[in-house]
Every structure is written in structure tokens, then in C-alpha cells.
Scaffold this motif. Sequence first.
Motif, mmCIF file in Angstrom:
data_model
loop_
_atom_site.group_PDB
_atom_site.id
_atom_site.type_symbol
_atom_site.label_atom_id
_atom_site.label_comp_id
_atom_site.label_asym_id
_atom_site.label_seq_id
_atom_site.Cartn_x
_atom_site.Cartn_y
_atom_site.Cartn_z
ATOM 1 N N ILE A 15 25.033 27.811 25.920
ATOM 2 C CA ILE A 15 25.290 29.117 25.292
ATOM 3 C C ILE A 15 25.039 29.047 23.798
ATOM 4 C CG2 ILE A 15 27.082 30.797 24.738
ATOM 5 C CD1 ILE A 15 28.303 30.171 27.493
ATOM 6 N N ILE A 16 25.532 27.977 23.159
ATOM 7 C CA ILE A 16 25.341 27.813 21.718
ATOM 8 C C ILE A 16 23.858 27.672 21.390
ATOM 9 C CG2 ILE A 16 25.765 26.267 19.772
ATOM 10 C CD1 ILE A 16 28.517 25.685 21.027
ATOM 11 N N ALA A 17 23.122 26.934 22.218
ATOM 12 C CA ALA A 17 21.687 26.749 21.977
ATOM 13 C C ALA A 17 20.941 28.074 22.082
ATOM 14 C CB ALA A 17 21.127 25.737 22.970
ATOM 15 N N VAL A 18 21.285 28.872 23.078
ATOM 16 C CA VAL A 18 20.629 30.177 23.245
ATOM 17 C C VAL A 18 20.948 31.089 22.060
ATOM 18 C CG1 VAL A 18 20.567 32.268 24.646
ATOM 19 C CG2 VAL A 18 20.529 30.026 25.756
ATOM 20 N N LEU A 19 22.209 31.117 21.645
ATOM 21 C CA LEU A 19 22.596 31.949 20.505
ATOM 22 C C LEU A 19 21.888 31.498 19.234
ATOM 23 C CD1 LEU A 19 26.437 32.386 21.112
ATOM 24 C CD2 LEU A 19 24.655 34.118 21.353
ATOM 25 N N ALA A 20 21.794 30.172 19.033
ATOM 26 C CA ALA A 20 21.107 29.654 17.848
ATOM 27 C C ALA A 20 19.631 30.056 17.856
ATOM 28 C CB ALA A 20 21.239 28.137 17.786
ATOM 29 N N ALA A 21 18.997 29.989 19.028
ATOM 30 C CA ALA A 21 17.589 30.384 19.127
ATOM 31 C C ALA A 21 17.412 31.867 18.813
ATOM 32 C CB ALA A 21 17.062 30.056 20.521
ATOM 33 N N LEU A 22 18.319 32.696 19.314
ATOM 34 C CA LEU A 22 18.239 34.138 19.041
ATOM 35 C C LEU A 22 18.450 34.428 17.559
ATOM 36 C CD1 LEU A 22 20.180 35.585 22.117
ATOM 37 C CD2 LEU A 22 17.714 35.712 21.671
ATOM 38 N N LEU A 23 19.393 33.721 16.936
ATOM 39 C CA LEU A 23 19.638 33.927 15.514
ATOM 40 C C LEU A 23 18.435 33.508 14.682
ATOM 41 C CD1 LEU A 23 23.349 32.725 15.207
ATOM 42 C CD2 LEU A 23 22.504 35.047 14.871
ATOM 43 N N LEU A 24 17.814 32.395 15.049
ATOM 44 C CA LEU A 24 16.637 31.935 14.309
ATOM 45 C C LEU A 24 15.470 32.907 14.460
ATOM 46 C CD1 LEU A 24 16.749 28.109 15.091
ATOM 47 C CD2 LEU A 24 16.974 29.162 12.838
ATOM 48 N N ALA A 25 15.344 33.485 15.645
ATOM 49 C CA ALA A 25 14.218 34.382 15.906
ATOM 50 C C ALA A 25 14.477 35.813 15.445
ATOM 51 C CB ALA A 25 13.899 34.387 17.407
ATOM 52 N N PHE A 26 15.689 36.121 15.021
ATOM 53 C CA PHE A 26 16.039 37.516 14.731
ATOM 54 C C PHE A 26 15.147 38.161 13.668
ATOM 55 C CE2 PHE A 26 18.408 40.805 12.466
ATOM 56 C CZ PHE A 26 18.694 41.663 13.510
ATOM 57 N N PRO A 27 14.836 37.492 12.540
ATOM 58 C CA PRO A 27 13.966 38.167 11.557
ATOM 59 C C PRO A 27 12.598 38.543 12.122
ATOM 60 C CG PRO A 27 15.058 36.285 10.561
ATOM 61 C CD PRO A 27 15.340 36.206 12.032
ATOM 62 N N VAL A 41 22.128 42.769 7.112
ATOM 63 C CA VAL A 41 23.441 42.946 7.732
ATOM 64 C C VAL A 41 23.884 41.658 8.408
ATOM 65 C CG1 VAL A 41 24.722 44.161 9.529
ATOM 66 C CG2 VAL A 41 23.132 45.428 8.062
ATOM 67 N N LEU A 42 22.995 41.054 9.189
ATOM 68 C CA LEU A 42 23.355 39.827 9.898
ATOM 69 C C LEU A 42 23.559 38.670 8.924
ATOM 70 C CD1 LEU A 42 23.911 38.520 12.578
ATOM 71 C CD2 LEU A 42 21.464 38.140 12.876
ATOM 72 N N ARG A 43 22.769 38.639 7.857
ATOM 73 C CA ARG A 43 22.940 37.598 6.833
ATOM 74 C C ARG A 43 24.329 37.703 6.191
ATOM 75 N NH1 ARG A 43 18.322 38.440 3.772
ATOM 76 N NH2 ARG A 43 19.469 39.938 2.517
ATOM 77 N N ARG A 44 24.752 38.918 5.932
ATOM 78 C CA ARG A 44 26.090 39.127 5.359
ATOM 79 C C ARG A 44 27.179 38.679 6.331
ATOM 80 N NH1 ARG A 44 29.496 43.905 5.132
ATOM 81 N NH2 ARG A 44 30.913 43.765 3.329
ATOM 82 N N ILE A 45 26.992 38.939 7.610
ATOM 83 C CA ILE A 45 27.968 38.509 8.613
ATOM 84 C C ILE A 45 28.062 36.993 8.652
ATOM 85 C CG2 ILE A 45 28.421 38.411 11.097
ATOM 86 C CD1 ILE A 45 27.302 41.245 11.308
ATOM 87 N N VAL A 46 26.914 36.312 8.574
ATOM 88 C CA VAL A 46 26.908 34.844 8.603
ATOM 89 C C VAL A 46 27.650 34.284 7.388
ATOM 90 C CG1 VAL A 46 25.418 32.805 8.457
ATOM 91 C CG2 VAL A 46 24.795 34.696 9.967
ATOM 92 N N ILE A 47 27.441 34.880 6.227
ATOM 93 C CA ILE A 47 28.121 34.406 5.018
ATOM 94 C C ILE A 47 29.627 34.606 5.137
ATOM 95 C CG2 ILE A 47 28.397 34.768 2.532
ATOM 96 C CD1 ILE A 47 25.422 35.612 2.477
ATOM 97 N N LEU A 171 17.663 30.239 5.261
ATOM 98 C CA LEU A 171 18.361 29.252 4.440
ATOM 99 C C LEU A 171 19.871 29.375 4.613
ATOM 100 C CD1 LEU A 171 18.354 27.027 2.317
ATOM 101 C CD2 LEU A 171 18.226 28.805 0.543
ATOM 102 N N VAL A 172 20.377 30.603 4.572
ATOM 103 C CA VAL A 172 21.809 30.834 4.756
ATOM 104 C C VAL A 172 22.246 30.394 6.145
ATOM 105 C CG1 VAL A 172 23.534 32.673 5.034
ATOM 106 C CG2 VAL A 172 22.023 32.670 3.040
ATOM 107 N N LEU A 173 21.461 30.742 7.162
ATOM 108 C CA LEU A 173 21.811 30.380 8.535
ATOM 109 C C LEU A 173 21.848 28.863 8.710
ATOM 110 C CD1 LEU A 173 22.371 31.460 11.412
ATOM 111 C CD2 LEU A 173 19.906 31.315 11.826
ATOM 112 N N LEU A 174 20.880 28.173 8.148
ATOM 113 C CA LEU A 174 20.840 26.710 8.261
ATOM 114 C C LEU A 174 22.049 26.071 7.594
ATOM 115 C CD1 LEU A 174 19.386 24.047 8.939
ATOM 116 C CD2 LEU A 174 18.145 24.273 6.773
#
Length: 326
Positions: A15-27, A41-47, A171-174
Amino acid sequence: MKPATLSGAPARIMIIAVLAALLLAFPLLAAATGLDYYIGVLRRIVIFALLATSLNLVLGYGGLVALGHAGFVGVGAYTVVILAERGVTSAALAWPLALAAGALAALLVGAISLRTRGVYFIMITLAFAQMLYFVFASLRNYGGDDGYTLAARPEPWPGAQPLDDSGLYWLVLLLCGVLFWLFCRITASRFGHALSGIRDNEGRMHALGYPVYRIRLLAFTLAGALAGLGGAMLAANNNFVSPSMMHWTQSATLMVMLIVGGVGRIWGGVLGALVWLALEEWLKQQTEYWHLPLGLLLILIALYLPRGLAALRWPAPRRTTGKETP
């Protein structure tokens, strides 16, 4: 025979791997579908997930109700501003210094605040945060009450081009992903168990010979360091820094996110920031009275799910006896 299903750790990893892949591909997905606005919006949520997680280390695992956590966020953000005024706009230089500034501020505040208990600790952390608020509001060279607008997004390293929306997002996500992994390691370590033990029974841990004050001070300093880095990320995300970032209401907002997600839960800060900010964004588009539904959500969480959303579990798989019908 029924097909085998994944459960436990393998299922969580998948589940974590799938979510990480979706987050990386989101832009890339957002650019292809014309939803570029939601990258920010998503970048702000991650921060804010990082900021709420940093508070979780102090409040959830340390049992310390700190109402001045946003002060360290502001210290990190203004570190970026001060460096930008001197021509230092590289994230590789400015962000580590913001982290160090947040850690130093937390070390100084914690060294005094942690000598108090209960409501006195709450009030003294609040007092320090408000002192920082008024100090930075008085700095006219950095915008004072009006705030300071950064000229451009930071570049990843000196001499590089400034980051665009997608580059800053990645960069923020990483960084937040790595720091969240470190948070998980810290809470699962001997230090994390000692910190939780002090939260549950300070007297017993002291009697067993644990350096209670130093453990709490280290946790407080680590949380301040993460908050300082989060402040630097917010400055880059908004291209704007204001003393309002360190107002006590911002500390209360982080605490609310953590309550919604689950105080003392690994995923509490992440879930709380995601649910709270996503609902806020959606409600702002629907009505000008968007505060009311958010307030009702907090009341419902407090009444019916006091352990937060992270305490919810999907149903466990039914145990079989090995005599299933084909």
C-alpha cells in the motif's frame, strides 16, 4: 481453495509503495489533465504533514503539550528570508541552516520550558512563541507586520536554475519522505521507547535511572529542527513569509491536525494534515462558512474517535481452519 491474500506487513508495504508511486507521478498526471493548481495544494499538505509529525514527537510520544511549536516554523522561514537578503537562495544551503536554526531555538526554549510542568509548560512555550512573533514583526528590514515576499523560488544547489512547481514538489516530497522514515526509526528505537515511558510514568523512569530531562530536551530539539525545515519549505512554497506563521493560532492548528489524525500514532500527523487541509480546500470552494464544518469535524472526532483517524483499522482477515470447501 480460496486464493491467498496479503495481510500484515507485506500488505502495508504494498500500500505504501503504491501511494508513493502515485505521489511521485502526481505532477505529471496533473499537468496532463490541467490540474496544475493542485500540485501546490498537495505540496502544502506534505509540508504540514511534516510539521504535524514533528509536533507528534513532542506531544504524542513525549506527552508535552507545547503551544508554541509554530515559533520554530517561523524561525526556519525567517532564516530563509535573512539568507535571501544576503544573496543565498540555494535550498542546499538555506534549508539545512533553517533546520539548524529551528533546532537551536528549540534547544534554548526547551532548556527553560522543560523545567516546568502542566499548564505552566503550556503557557511558557506559548509565551516564547509570542515573543518570537513580536520580535520578527518589529523587523522592518524584513517586512515587519506586512511580511516579506521572496523574489523567486530557491534553486536546488548554487548556480542551478530556480525550481519550478513540479521540481519543488518532488524535492519537498523526497525530503519529507526521508524525514518521516527517520521519525519511524526514532520512535521505534530505545530512545523512542524511553520517551514514551517518560510520558506514561515519569517517576518510574527517573527511578530506573533514565535522564528524563535530557531525553525530553533532545526530543524537543529534534521536533524544533523538523519544524524549522518545514518553515523553510513553507517559505519556498508560498514565496512569502509573515510573522503570522508563528502566531499561537498556527500552533493550535497543528495540534488540531494531530488530534484529528491521532496523537501518538505514527501516521497521526500525516492523516490529520491530509484530512484537515483537503477538507479546508474543498469547503473554501463551496461556502464562505467553511470554518463551521471543520469545527463540527473536530467535535465529532473528540466525542466518537478520541484516538484519531489513525486508530481505525480495516477488518482483519477471517481465520481459516484449513478445511475450506473448494
